[in-house]
Design an enzyme around this catalytic site. Structure first.
Site, short mmCIF file in Angstrom:
data_model
loop_
_atom_site.label_atom_id
_atom_site.label_comp_id
_atom_site.label_asym_id
_atom_site.label_seq_id
_atom_site.Cartn_x
_atom_site.Cartn_y
_atom_site.Cartn_z
CD GLU A 423 48.69 -73.44 58.22
OE1 GLU A 423 49.18 -72.54 58.23
OE2 GLU A 423 48.88 -74.59 58.82
CG HIS A 452 64.00 -86.59 33.61
ND1 HIS A 452 64.49 -87.27 32.41
CD2 HIS A 452 64.27 -85.25 33.35
CE1 HIS A 452 64.75 -86.25 31.79
NE2 HIS A 452 64.68 -85.21 32.22
CE LYS A 557 48.50 -76.78 66.58
NZ LYS A 557 48.50 -75.40 67.15
#
Ligand code: G6P
Length: 645
Positions: A423, A452, A557
Site C-alpha cells: 500500500e 511443503h 470504494k
C-alpha cells in the site's frame, strides 16, 4: 407461477432513536436454482453510525496469492534499461551471475553483516548479489533519502498528496514531535492506554454484572491497518493464557461475523469490544459494529457499557461513541497512517489487554529508529534492505518479496508487510507525476511449512522473487528443550530447514536476505515493525514516490458504492414488478433497461444472482447459469418503496 407466501418477521427493535429496522423474511430460502418461494428482505437501517451517502468499501488485505511481479515485456525492459543507463552497474531483472566460492561468500557475509547488539538482531545481505560499484552508485540517492527522512521526522508535509505530516516515529520518541502539544498528546495517550488496560485486567473496570465479574474477551472490529498490526502482534506475542483472549472481526462477511459471535457465546457479556477505525467511516468496520450491536441487543446487553472506540477525534465513529456514551474513546492521529499505526493506540491497546509489554514494543522500535537514522548505508539496516530491494527488483518491482519466518509465532508478519509494503509502494505515479506503476509484491507464510507448499517453484520455477528469511535463534525457553534423537532437537530441524532452503535457493541463483533475531519478544517485534517502516520510507524516496497515501483504494470504494446503488435500483424495479397483477417476471435485460443501465446488464445479472442466493429474488424460469433466458420475480409487493435513492 408459484404463489408467494411470505411471513413478515416481527419488527426488529429500534437501532437508533425512533428508527426501526424492518426485515421481511422468507418461508423458504430461495436460491440460484430459483423456482422456490422467496421474499424480499427489506432492510432499512439508520442509526447514529448512519449509512454514509456513498457507501464506501475498502479493499480487504491483499490475498496471500502472489501477484506476478516480473514480466519481460519490452516496456519493463525499457524502464529497467533506462535505470541501467543511469547507473553503469544497474541491476538486471534476469537471474544475476552470483558468487559461488564458499570462502568468498563467507567473507562477503562477514563484511556486510549488520548487527545490533542491544536488540540481538542481525541482517545478512550477502546472498543479494549487488556489486560494490552498484552500492557506490546508489549512495547519492540514499543521501537524498536520508535528508527527506530527517525533514519528515522534523514535521515536514511528507505526504504532499494529502497535505499531511508523517509522524509514526514520534510515537516512540515523543520529544521529536514538532510541537509540545503533540508531545503531550502522545505521552498522555500512551499513559491512558496502559492505565485502561491495567484497570480492565485488574477488574477495576468491568462489564455490567456477570457471573465471572470481569472482562474475559476482547473483540476487535477493524480492517486493514486497524487489524493487521494487532493480528500480527497478537500471534507473535500473546501469552498462552492471556488475561483477555483477543479475536477479530476484520471483514463485512456475515458468516465470519456470526462465527466470531457464536464462538463468544455467553461470554459476549464479558467481552470488551474495540472498534478501530482511523477515518471512522470504513463501511466494513461500520457493518461489523452494527452487527455486534445487534448481537448485544439480542442478548439483552447494553453495548455502550462494553464498547471502546479508537478513531480520530470528531469522526463518525467518535461521535457515535460519544453520543452513545461508550466505555472509552482513544485518539488516532491524522499524521499516523493505518499501515504504520501499530505503535499508536490501534496496536498498543489490543496488545496491552493481552498482557503484552507495550513499553517494550516502543523501546524496541525506538532503538531501531535510532539505528535507521544512521546516514551510512552499511550501518543502517533499513537502508541495507532498501538497497537490496532496489537491486533485486530493478527498482521497478520486477521481483516479488517472499517473506519466510521460520517461527510459527511470526506467521502473520507477511500479511502485515503486504499492507505496509504494497500500500506504500504500489503507486501509479511518482512525485513528479510520471506514470511508474511502482510496487513490490509480498507473500509468504512460514517455514518450514511453506517448503511443503510452494518452495518447489521458488527453487526451480520462474525466478521472479527474492526471499527474506527470518531466523529466530532461541527455540524454546531455557531448560525446556530436549533431544528427539541423539544430539538433535526439534528446533535443530527448523534451523536446518532454513539454512538448507537458503542454500538450495542460492545454488540455483535465487537471492535472499536473512533477518536474524535471538527471540520473539516485545522489543524484537517493535524493532521489526520499525525496521520495515523505515525501509519502506527510504525505498520510496529512492524511487521517488509518496509512500504515505493510498489513492488506489478510493477507486475500489467508489466502484463498490456504485454497485450498491445499482442494487437498490434493481430491488426497486423487482418490487414494482411484484406489485403488478399478475406479478411480472422480468428478464435480466429488462431489469437493466428499467434501471436505465441497459449496458450494465452483466452487473444486474450478478446482483440478481446474489439476491437469489440469499432469498431476496427468485428465478421464475432458468437459473444463474442461463442469464439470457432467465426471468426473475421477487416477493410480495411492498407498498412503501424502501429503495428510494
Ligand atoms: O482505519 P480505517 O480508517 O478504518 O481504515 C482502514 C483501512 O482502510 C483503507 O483500506 C486504507 O487504504 C488503509 O490504509 C486503512 O488501514
Amino acid at each position: 407461477m408459484a404463489s408467494l407466501s411470505l411471513r413478515l418477521a416481527a419488527t426488529m427493535p429500534s437501532v437508533g432513536p425512533g428508527k426501526t429496522m424492518s426485515v421481511m423474511s422468507t418461508t423458504e430460502s430461495g436460491g440460484c436454482s430459483g423456482g422456490r418461494e422467496a421474499g424480499v428482505r427489506h432492510l432499512v437501517q439508520n442509526g447514529h453510525f448512519s449509512v454514509p451517502a456513498a457507501v464506501q468499501v475498502t479493499r480487504s488485505a491483499m490475498s496471500s496469492i502472489p501477484v506476478s511481479g516480473s514480466s519481460s515485456t519490452s516496456p519493463l525492459r525499457a524502464v529497467s534499461s533506462k535505470i541501467s543507463a543511469e547507473m553503469s552497474t544497474a541491476p538486471s531483472t534476469e537471474e544475476p551471475e552470483l558468487e559461488t566460492d564458499p570462502i568468498v561468500l563467507w567473507n562477503r557475509y562477514v563484511n556486510w553483516l549488520y548487527q545490533d547488539k542491544d536488540l540481538g538482531l542481525y541482517l545478512d545481505v550477502s546472498r543479494i548479489g549487488f556489486s560494490d560499484e552498484f552500492y557506490e552508485a546508489m549512495l547519492p540517492r540514499f543521501e537524498d533519502a536520508f535528508k527527506h527522512m530527517k525533514e519528515l521526522e522534523g514535521g515536514s508535509i511528507a505526504n504532499p498528496d494529502e497535505g499531511r505530516m508523517v509522524g509514526h516515529y514520534w510515537l516512540r520518541k515523543p520529544e521529536i514531535a514538532p510541537t509540545p502539544y503533540l508531545q503531550k498528546l502522545i505521552l498522555d495517550t500512551f499513559d491512558r492506554v496502559q492505565k485502561f488496560a491495567d484497570d480492565v485486567i485488574s477488574a477495576k473496570i468491568k462489564p455490567p454484572p456477570t457471573p465471572v465479574g470481569r472482562f474475559t474477551q476482547v473483540l476487535s472490529v477493524g480492517i486493514g491497518g486497524s487489524a493487521l498490526g494487532p493480528q500480527f502482534v497478537a500471534e507473535a506475542l500473546a501469552p498462552d493464557n492471556p488475561p483477555l483472549k483477543l479475536r477479530f472481526i476484520d471483514n463485512t462477511d456475515p458468516a465470519g461475523i456470526d462465527h466470531q459471535i457464536a464462538q463468544l457465546g455467553p461470554e459476549l457479556s464479558s467481552t470488551l469490544v474495540l472498534v478501530i477505525s482511523k477515518s471512522g467511516g470504513t463501511p466494513e468496520t461500520r457493518n461489523g459494529l452494527l452487527e455486534v450491536q445487534k448481537a448485544f441487543r439480542d442478548a439483552g446487553l447494553d453495548f455502550s457499557k462494553q464498547g471502546v472506540a479508537i478513531t480520530q477525534e470528531g469522526s463518525l465513529l467518535d461521535n457515535t461513541a460519544k453520543i452513545e456514551g461508550w466505555l472509552a474513546r482513544f485518539p488516532m492521529f491524522d499524521w499516523v497512517g493505518g499501515r504504520t499505526s501499530e505503535m499508536s493506540a490501534v496496536g498498543l491497546l489490543p496488545a496491552a489487554l493481552q498482557g503484552i509489554d507495550i513499553r517494550g514494543m516502543l523501546d524496541g522500535a525506538a532503538i531501531m529508529d535510532e539505528s535507521t537514522r544512521n546516514t551510512t548505508v552499511k550501518q543502517n539496516p533499513a537502508a541495507l534492505l532498501a538497497l537490496c530491494w532496489y537491486w533485486a527488483t530493478g527498482g521497478v518491482g520486477a521481483k516479488d518479496m517472499v517473506v519466510l519466518p521460520y517461527k510459527d509465532s511470526l506467521l502473520l508478519f507477511s500479511r502485515y508487510l503486504q499492507q505496509l509494503v504494497m500500500e506504500s509502494l504500489g503507486k501509479e505515479f511518482d512525485l513528479d507525476g510520471n506514470k511508474v506503476n511502482q510496487g513490490i509484491s509480498v507473500y509468504g507464510n512460514k517455514g518450514s511449512t511453506d517448503q511443503h507448499a510452494y518452495i518447489q517453484q521458488l527453487r526451480e520455477g520462474v525466478p521472479n522473487f527474492f526471499a527474506t528469511f527470518i531466523e529466530v535463534l532461541r527455540d524454546r525457553p531455557p531448560g525446556h528443550d530436549w533431544e528427539l534423537e541423539p544430539g538433535v532437537t526439534c528446533g535443530d530441524y527448523l534451523f536446518g530447514m532454513l539454512q538448507g532452503t537458503r542454500a538450495a535457493l542460492y545454488q540455483n541463483k535465487r537471492q535472499s536476505i536473512t533477518l536474524t533475531v535471538e527471540e520473539v519478544d516485545p522489543r524484537t517485534v517493535g524493532a521489526m515493525v520499525a525496521l520495515y517502516e523505515r525501509a519502506v520510507g527510504l525505498y520510496a524516496s529512492i524511487v521517488n514516490i509518496n509512500a504515505y497515501h493510498q489513492p488506489g483504494v478510493e477507486a475500489g470504494k467508489k466502484a463498490a458504492a456504485e454497485v450498491l446503488a445499482l442494487q437498490k435500483r434493481v430491488l426497486s424495479v423487482l418490487n414494482d414488478a411484484s406489485c403488478k397483477n399478475p406479478v411480472e417476471a422480468l428478464t435480466v435485460e429488462e431489469i437493466a433497461k428499467r434501471c436505465q443501465v441497459p449496458k450494465q446488464v452483466e452487473m444486474v445479472y450478478k446482483i440478481i444472482s446474489h439476491m437469489a442466493a440469499n432469498d431476496r429474488a427468485v428465478f421464475a424460469e432458468g437459473n444463474c447459469g442461463t442469464p439470457k433466458s432467465a426471468t426473475v420475480y421477487t416477493g410480495e409487493c411492498v407498498v412503501e418503496d424502501l429503495y428510494d435513492e
